[in-house]
Design an enzyme around this catalytic site. Structure first.
Site, short mmCIF file in Angstrom:
data_model
loop_
_atom_site.label_atom_id
_atom_site.label_comp_id
_atom_site.label_asym_id
_atom_site.label_seq_id
_atom_site.Cartn_x
_atom_site.Cartn_y
_atom_site.Cartn_z
CB SER A 1 93.07 -105.70 -5.00
OG SER A 1 92.45 -104.62 -4.35
N GLY A 2 90.02 -106.86 -4.04
CA GLY A 2 88.59 -106.78 -4.29
C GLY A 2 87.89 -108.12 -4.30
CB THR B 1 89.95 -107.57 4.20
OG1 THR B 1 91.20 -107.24 3.59
CG2 THR B 1 89.86 -106.93 5.56
CG ASN C 1 88.49 -103.80 -2.19
OD1 ASN C 1 87.41 -103.35 -1.81
ND2 ASN C 1 89.18 -104.69 -1.51
CB SER D 1 92.32 -102.38 -1.79
OG SER D 1 93.37 -103.23 -2.14
CB SER D 2 94.46 -105.52 2.60
OG SER D 2 93.32 -105.73 3.38
N GLY E 1 97.00 -111.60 -3.64
CA GLY E 1 96.99 -112.71 -4.59
C GLY E 1 97.96 -112.44 -5.72
CD GLU F 1 99.08 -107.13 -6.94
OE1 GLU F 1 100.02 -106.45 -7.37
OE2 GLU F 1 98.36 -106.77 -5.97
#
Length: 1088
Positions: free
Chosen positions: A116-117, A121, A166, A169-170, A396, A398
């Site tokens: 994330s970040g 996206t 982020n 973040s998605s 990704g 984690e």
């Protein structure tokens, strides 16, 4: 020469090896280690090079700022270019994938991974925007492209949130298949979503927010929309919204809401669908505000009850649900087993669990419906076979301090992606070797299939055991699940647990008792089993499903089909783990049918700041993304390969036989080149169309030789160029010197000729001047002689004449001088008078002063004559009406000037006459018809009552033969008096408006006595009365009596009207008071 120039132009920037910062392709990194890998990334990041290759894989480092590398010019630069032709860029990968799809009819997929970040996206947006820019144009194509691009803002609003890592973040995985026709134009697309983080709906970690749509709705919706949704703008009113990060710098929720509304319209949402979606979002917020309280029952158990039913009521009104039905669903749970139904009460904790489960299910099902609805709009309409490009944007790997069920299945998905990545990468390598006729050598690599089997095996896999534990009867807890894992997986080399049968972990204090650890390809991850069973069950009580299905809301019925009583299914719904495993399996099968393209996103720091590269954080990501493993797999065969033509074009200057032009086939030229350079045969392999180089050192050796050769060639070119330039300069100087000399000689001769010519002209001019001056002197002398003779003769004749007439001149000289002087004075006087003539205004009293005393009489007479003349001119301009007005004013002056104090203020006021417009006003139509003659004056006056001195409003009409008094309100005539019966009028000398009309004794009109009246237009009324009476020959002149004390006849009595000066206490108004039966006293205010 032209061909050489074209070749030089082609040589500019034709490889990623040119002007390279660090190493553009990690496969060429030498020596290869994790430290050198990170140092190369840092070096390129510091120079704003955020993209680096690993073969055909793109590594993208998030710069956390805008860079000028995504412009339309950059799109054109990378369009239809070879992958390695320019410096690394995401556009190069997108172009390679698009051209392979369009030209080679190969379905493509682009896999974007990272934490994330890291910019996943944004990377997917860049890929889609590039494809949209380079594909075809047209109205229908542009519409499809716009719908595909505008689906992103909708999904981001409902599926993205602000996290500590982020701001956008998605919180779901997205896979989009974009479908193209045979020309490469987009036809539509299909979106698949994976594992929405629905737990975020009810609870967010500190420093994070709920999904964007909640904040956008409250910030950007109109007051009318919020009123319909029964919402307010204050975030603090809603329990599901965290307050510590409600507002985010750089994030305009109101503007984003308008963007989302516009995007939904473009994608194809109807207005009623948008309203239904917003109602469900509002319902989730209302649901979070429902709170419960315990209520004891007679059996000793606690039952939950809703505390404040207002939010429940508003939610039910939004969704069209009966309040009692939903309230019961929060208090009771019905369990069905075969033909029996058992209803049990819910305590407060269970009620809160049911509320949160409903909120999570409501939102996640709404999100799935949104994806389905977008797919309906963007799907391809044609039924023919389409080319497909898939874009996968998913979590990704984690590794957190506290890892739970969500991290477990995310990491399982990444294990599957790593597995397919290795397989497809090796397969691509092998296919290229076979295609080029190169002998295939087996590559040793870590196969993570054993880890995937540990998780997904249908008998002994962790997911299978979790499902089995959730479905078995009896008491099921997270601890029983962990016990089962310890029993079944104890001997697995990638599974670690403190309580397993494997004794080597019994003393491992880094492994808590309630946890287990899996050694993934990216490293070891510690999972806490707490919540595994509940999250896998993902239960929603059937009572709540049935309550939702009973709603009168069209969308709710679609979201909860299991709530239909006619379709009651006693079978337990599939678990979350089972569903995710099935969707991952479908995704993997889909990806294996396509040609893969990889983008690995890396986050350089945790501060979301530019120019900061945290080595430990990047090292961690490099490990769990398996980038080093990726490089090793790529380098296990040949590190570098290149077609023969570009290779020969790049290195031909290193061999005399190939420089400057090679006439034979390119492969033979490359073989001659490599043999001349004495490159070992084991370092090279020659394929059908490419040369393969095994070690990066060999490539760097070629590059170094090329660089040295280019320097030598540059020196040679400079030498030849300088020689050519000097020779050209010399020849130019020589030619210029000849031209300059010729021009100078011409100039010198011209200048000498001009000098001689000017000298000759000057001599000629002096000679002609001398002759002319000599002739002029002779002519002047002759003329002076003639003038002298004439003058002498004239003087002589004059003398003779004066002698003859002297006696006559002396007798009349004085009189003639006097007359001449007087004449000149008069002439000057009249001319001065003409210049200083006063204006034509009759009231202008200016007149020029007389210059001489003897002109005094003429001066006065001329002034009188001029005044009379200009008065005549002034009067000649008057109309008859204006003349009559001035005559009235003149008569008023004769009567009142210096006699009545009210007169000066009336001079500037024109005499209007008919102040009531009696002929036009319908109110006085009856009164006007009662008067036969022309009305000369119509005004409102006050008739003074002798009894109390107060006035009553009356209408005063004056005609040629009479005056009339009428009631102001009714218009009824009160008195009509012929003018012959009027003998005199009495007024005071002061500034009041009182006047007395005295009638002839014995006349019929005098029966009721005289009239004492008051009017604001006293001067005009009396002037008109006086003027009207004076124009008739048969009447006597009206007498005007001006006195501060006069008698008025009231019926049989005479009353004295006395006018006095009033003091300050009387104010500024005139007052009339009765003192006794014989005296009325009028107090007039003192004028300033």
């Amino acid at each position: 020469r032209g061909g050489a120039a074209a070749a030089a132009k082609m040589e500019v920037k034709t490889s990623l090896l040119d002007n390279m910062i660090g190493v553009g392709d990690m496969v060429l990194l030498e020596p290869l280690s994790e430290d050198s890998f990170l140092e190369n990334l840092r070096n390129r990041f510091d120079h704003n090079e955020i993209y680096t290759y690993i073969g055909s894989v793109v590594i993208s480092v998030n710069p956390y700022r805008s860079l000028p590398i995504f412009t339309p010019e950059k799109v054109e630069e990378y369009r239809n270019r070879n992958f390695y032709e320019l410096s690394p860029h995401i556009y190069a990968l997108a172009d390679e994938a698009y051209r392979s799809l369009r030209d080679q009819d190969k379905d493509q997929c682009i896999l974007i991974t990272g934490e994330s970040g890291a910019g996943k996206t944004e990377a997917s947006k860049l890929v889609m925007s590039y494809v949209a820019a380079v594909c075809g144009k047209g109205q229908e194509v542009n519409k499809v492209k716009e719908q595909l691009l505008q689906s992103n803002p909708v999904l981001e609003a409902f599926g993205n949130a602000k996290t500590v890592r982020n701001d956008n973040s998605s919180r779901f995985g997205k896979y989009m298949d974009i479908e193209f026709d045979f020309k490469g134009d987009p036809l539509g697309g299909v979106i698949s979503n994976y594992l929405l983080e629905k737990s975020r709906v009810v609870k967010q970690p500190r420093g994070e927010r709920n999904f964007h749509i909640f904040y956008q709705l409250l910030s950007g919706a109109s007051e009318d929309t919020l009123k319909k949704l029964k919402l307010g703008r204050d975030f603090s009113k809603y329990n599901y919204l965290s307050l510590d990060s409600a507002t985010v710098n750089g994030l305009d929720d109101a503007a984003n809401f308008r963007t989302v509304r516009n995007a939904m319209q473009i994608v194809g949402f109807m207005e009623d669908e948008v309203q239904s979606v917003l109602e469900l979002v509002a319902a989730v917020l209302k649901l979070g505000n429902i709170e419960f309280k315990p209520e004891s029952r007679c059996n000793g158990f606690d039952e939950s009850r809703v505390k404040d039913k207002n939010d429940l009521k508003e939610m039910c009104e939004l969704l069209g649900i009966e309040q009692s039905v939903l309230e019961r669903a929060f208090s009771y749970r019905t369990v069905e087993a075969k033909m029996e139904k058992v209803s049990t009460t819910l305590n407060v904790a269970q009620a809160y669990y049911a509320r949160d489960a409903l909120a999570k299910n409501l939102y996640s099902r709404l999100f799935s419906w949104l994806v389905t609805r977008i797919n309906e709009s963007i799907k391809a309409q044609a039924k023919t076979r389409h080319k497909v490009m898939g874009v996968l944007d998913i979590y990704g790997f984690e590794i957190f301090e506290d890892n739970s069920f969500e991290q477990f299945i995310i990491n399982y998905c990444n294990e599957k992606l790593q597995q397919i990545f290795i397989e497809l990468t090796l397969r691509e390598e092998q296919e290229e070797y076979v295609r080029e006729g190169i002998e295939w050598t087996n590559i040793e690599y870590f196969n993570n299939a054993i880890i995937c089997d540990l998780i997904e095996n249908n008998q002994n896999g962790i997911l299978a055991m979790l499902d089995e534990e959730c479905l078995r009867p009896g008491t099921v807890t997270d601890d029983t699940f962990l016990d089962k894992l310890n029993t079944v997986c104890a001997e697995h080399q990638h599974f670690e647990s403190r309580l397993s049968k494997n004794s080597k972990f019994l003393t491992d204090h880094s492994l808590p008792h309630s946890c287990f650890r899996i050694q993934h390809y990216a490293g070891k991850v510690l999972y806490r089993v707490e919540g595994f069973v509940d999250k896998n069950n993902d239960l929603l009580y059937r009572d709540l499903s049935q309550a939702m299905y009973k709603a009168n809301h069209s969308l709710i019925k679609q979201l909860f089909p299991e709530g239909n009583p006619a379709k009651v299914n006693l079978k337990r719904p599939p678990t979350a783990g089972f569903q995710f495993k099935a969707s991952v399996g479908t995704l993997m099968r889909n990806l294996q049918t396509k040609n893969p393209n990889y983008i690995r996103c890396i986050k350089p720091n945790d501060k979301k700041a530019a120019h900061i590269f945290t080595e430990s954080l990047v090292r961690h990501q490099v490990r769990y993304l398996g980038l080093m493993e990726n490089v090793r797999v790529r380098r296990a065969g040949y590190a570098f390969r290149q077609p023969y033509e570009p290779c020969l074009e790049r290195y031909k200057m290193l061999c005399k036989q190939t420089w400057p032009h090679w006439r034979g086939p390119a492969r033979e030229g490359v073989e001659v080149l490599m043999a001349d350079l004495q490159v070992p045969a084991e370092e090279l392999s020659y394929g059908r169309s490419k040369i393969f180089i095994r070690n990066p050192r060999t490539l760097f050796f070629l590059e170094e030789r090329r660089r040295q050769c280019l320097q030598d060639l540059a020196t040679l070119i400079q030498k030849i160029y300088r020689g050519w330039k000097c020779r050209t300069q010399f020849l130019l100087l020589k030619k210029s010197q000849v031209v300059v000399a010729a021009w100078y000689r011409r100039f010198a001769q011209q200048k000498k000729y001009q000098k001689i010519k000017s000298a000759t002209i000057m001599v000629q001019s002096f000679t002609r001047g001398w002759k002319a001056r000599k002739l002029l002197r002779e002519l002047k002398y002759q003329k002076r002689c003639e003038e002298a003779v004439t003058t002498i003769a004239a003087f002589w004749h004059g003398t003779q004449v004066r002698r003859e007439y002297r006696k006559f001149f002396r007798a009349n000289a004085g009189r003639k001088i006097y007359d001449f002087t007087i004449q000149r004075i008069m002439q000057k006087y009249f001319l001065g008078l003409k210049k200083n003539m006063p204006s034509m205004s009759p009231i202008d009293k200016n007149w020029p002063a007389r210059p001489y005393l003897f002109l005094d009489g003429a001066h006065r007479e001329l002034r009188r004559i001029f005044h009379h003349w200009r008065c005549k001119k002034y009067r000649s301009q008057f109309t008859e009406e204006k003349k009559a007005v001035y005559e009235e004013k003149l008569e008023a002056s004769e009567i009142f000037k210096d006699k009545k104090a009210l007169y000066p203020s009336s001079v500037s006021q024109p005499f209007k006459g008919d102040y009531l417009e009696i002929s036009k006003n319908p109110k006085y139509q009856k009164l006007h018809s009662a008067v036969d003659e022309k009305v000369l004056l119509a005004d409102v006056v006050n008739k003074i009552n002798r009894a109390n001195g107060k006035g009553a409003a009356r209408i005063f009409l004056l005609t040629k033969n009479s005056f009339v008094l009428a009631d102001q309100k009714t218009g009824q005539v009160k008195a009509s008096v012929p003018l012959p019966d009027l003998t005199s009028v009495s007024v005071s000398t002061q500034s009041d408006g009182f006047f007395a009309l005295k009638l002839k004794e014995g006349s019929a009109s005098a029966a009721k006595g005289d009239f004492l009246l008051s009017s604001e237009h006293l001067i005009e009324i009396i002037t008109k009365l006086h003027r009207t009476g004076g124009t008739s020959a048969d009447r006597e002149q009206l007498n005007i009596d001006i006195s501060d004390e006069f008698l008025v006849q009231f019926k049989q009595d005479k009353v004295c009207v006395k006018f006095i000066q009033g003091g300050p206490k009387n104010g500024n108004s005139v007052s009339c008071k009765r003192k006794n039966n014989r005296l009325l006293e009028v107090s007039v205010p003192t004028t300033a």
